[in-house]
Scaffold this active site. Structure first.
Site, PDB file in Angstrom:
ATOM      1  CG  ASP A  93      -2.070   0.936   1.135  1.00  0.00           C
ATOM      2  OD1 ASP A  93      -2.520   1.211   0.006  1.00  0.00           O
ATOM      3  OD2 ASP A  93      -2.557   1.391   2.188  1.00  0.00           O
ATOM      4  CG  HIS A  94      -0.833   4.979   0.149  1.00  0.00           C
ATOM      5  ND1 HIS A  94      -1.086   5.976  -0.764  1.00  0.00           N
ATOM      6  CD2 HIS A  94      -2.027   4.685   0.722  1.00  0.00           C
ATOM      7  CE1 HIS A  94      -2.381   6.275  -0.745  1.00  0.00           C
ATOM      8  NE2 HIS A  94      -2.968   5.497   0.136  1.00  0.00           N
ATOM      9  N   GLY A 198      -7.024   8.475   7.818  1.00  0.00           N
ATOM     10  CA  GLY A 198      -7.138   8.682   9.249  1.00  0.00           C
ATOM     11  C   GLY A 198      -8.563   8.960   9.682  1.00  0.00           C
ATOM     12  N   GLY A 226      -9.217   5.938   2.393  1.00  0.00           N
ATOM     13  CA  GLY A 226      -9.782   6.728   3.481  1.00  0.00           C
ATOM     14  C   GLY A 226     -11.136   6.226   3.931  1.00  0.00           C
ATOM     15  CB  VAL A 248     -11.021  -0.269   6.305  1.00  0.00           C
ATOM     16  CG1 VAL A 248     -11.194   0.090   7.777  1.00  0.00           C
ATOM     17  CG2 VAL A 248     -12.325  -0.015   5.545  1.00  0.00           C
ATOM     18  CB  THR A 250      -7.187   4.862  10.839  1.00  0.00           C
ATOM     19  OG1 THR A 250      -6.144   5.410  10.024  1.00  0.00           O
ATOM     20  CG2 THR A 250      -7.083   5.449  12.231  1.00  0.00           C
TER      21      THR A 250
END
Length: 311
Positions: A93-94, A198, A226, A248, A250
């Site tokens: 991810d990212h 977040g 997000g 999903v 945080t």
């Protein structure tokens, strides 16, 4: 069953998202960040409970904490053998480091995200294409390759290694979507339509008109980042409008840590078995994945995913 690619996992969802069907038939595959190996297992167990496909996401922070790309990839392979009825993939991810992304492909990740969204349009295209070309041809899984996600537009917020001020966010421009997808050869596109990484201070204002325009421009999988704190009705609307993957991160951390904190409160001070302390966290994650599978309408969709692959 071997690890699947994200393109394989979402093929059925994408078909429904891009054809004229009853929107109630559409579904998105849940993608969940983990920080530990027990969480990986808990996520897959939650998907098995609902007979749903699922995506395991490793952030750069999780890789550093667990130890290595190879350790995570080999663990995921073992989980796939243990739970053959659950179609899932392992997603990086990212990621921004080009060499690290390529190392993940070679190690056995079956989907990688190149996040060059902070760069200008041409640089984003160049980096995304380089990763797509590499991943499609260098996976240890051979003909299956490794699928690729990229991002156009930029979400605000903070999660793990991602930090973008509200003033720096940028919505996805629908007029650039078709060119971006065609020139890069990516398999999934993360879009910025009003969500953030977040926790939210207030409910997000998702631009559904923007999602509608983006969906018209491409037939690749669309990804919503997000996902923590998005109202349930907004999730349902995004799915009905053609979103194929929902991230999903945080929120899952909170579910886990809340369960562990509660366990510590109830256990005697003489209890030293870590399984009794953190085990409730894994169970809480399993329950949360089951709940999200229902919400994203992907419960019971594992057979359809497998049919789309092995037809």
């Amino acid at each position: 069953m071997p690890l699947l690619t994200m393109k394989q996992i979402m093929a059925d969802s994408v078909k429904l998202a891009t054809t004229d069907v009853d929107p109630k038939e559409r579904y998105a595959v849940g993608a969940f960040n983990f920080s530990t190996i027990p969480e990986m297992v808990g996520i897959v167990e939650g998907a098995r409970e609902k007979n749903a496909p699922v995506i395991l996401m490793a952030s750069l922070g999780a890789i550093k904490y667990i130890g290595s790309l190879e350790l995570i990839a080999e663990t995921a392979k073992g989980i796939a053998k243990t739970y053959p009825e659950v179609p899932f993939c392992l997603h990086l991810d990212h990621a921004t480091d080009m060499e690290q992304i390529k190392q993940a492909v070679v190690a056995g990740f079956t989907n990688v995200m190149i996040d060059a969204s902070k760069e200008d349009f041409e640089i984003n295209i160049a980096r995304s294409k380089e990763i797509a070309d590499f991943a499609h041809n260098h996976s240890p899984y051979g003909i299956n390759g490794c699928s690729v996600e990229a991002e156009l537009g930029m979400l605000a917020g903070h999660e793990d290694n991602i930090h973008v001020e509200e003033s720096g966010k940028a919505y996805t421009d629908p007029s650039l979507v078709k060119e971006f997808v065609e020139r890069t050869g990516i398999d999934a596109l993360a879009v910025a339509i009003g969500t953030a990484h977040g926790f939210y201070k207030a409910a997000p204002e998702i631009k559904f008109d923007l999602l509608e325009e983006i969906r018209k421009q491409t037939d690749v999988a669309l990804v919503l980042h997000g996902g923590t704190g998005v109202p349930e009705d907004d999730f349902r609307k995004c799915v009905a409008m053609g979103m194929s993957k929902i991230n999903v991160g945080t929120g899952l951390k909170k579910v886990y840590t809340d369960a562990v904190r509660e366990a510590i409160k109830t256990l005697p001070e003489t209890e030293y078995d870590p399984r009794k302390i953190v085990g409730p966290g894994r169970k809480a994650i399993t329950a949360e994945i089951a709940s999200k599978s229902d919400l994203f309408n992907c419960s019971g969709k594992a057979p359809a995913v497998l049919r789309s692959i092995y037809k």
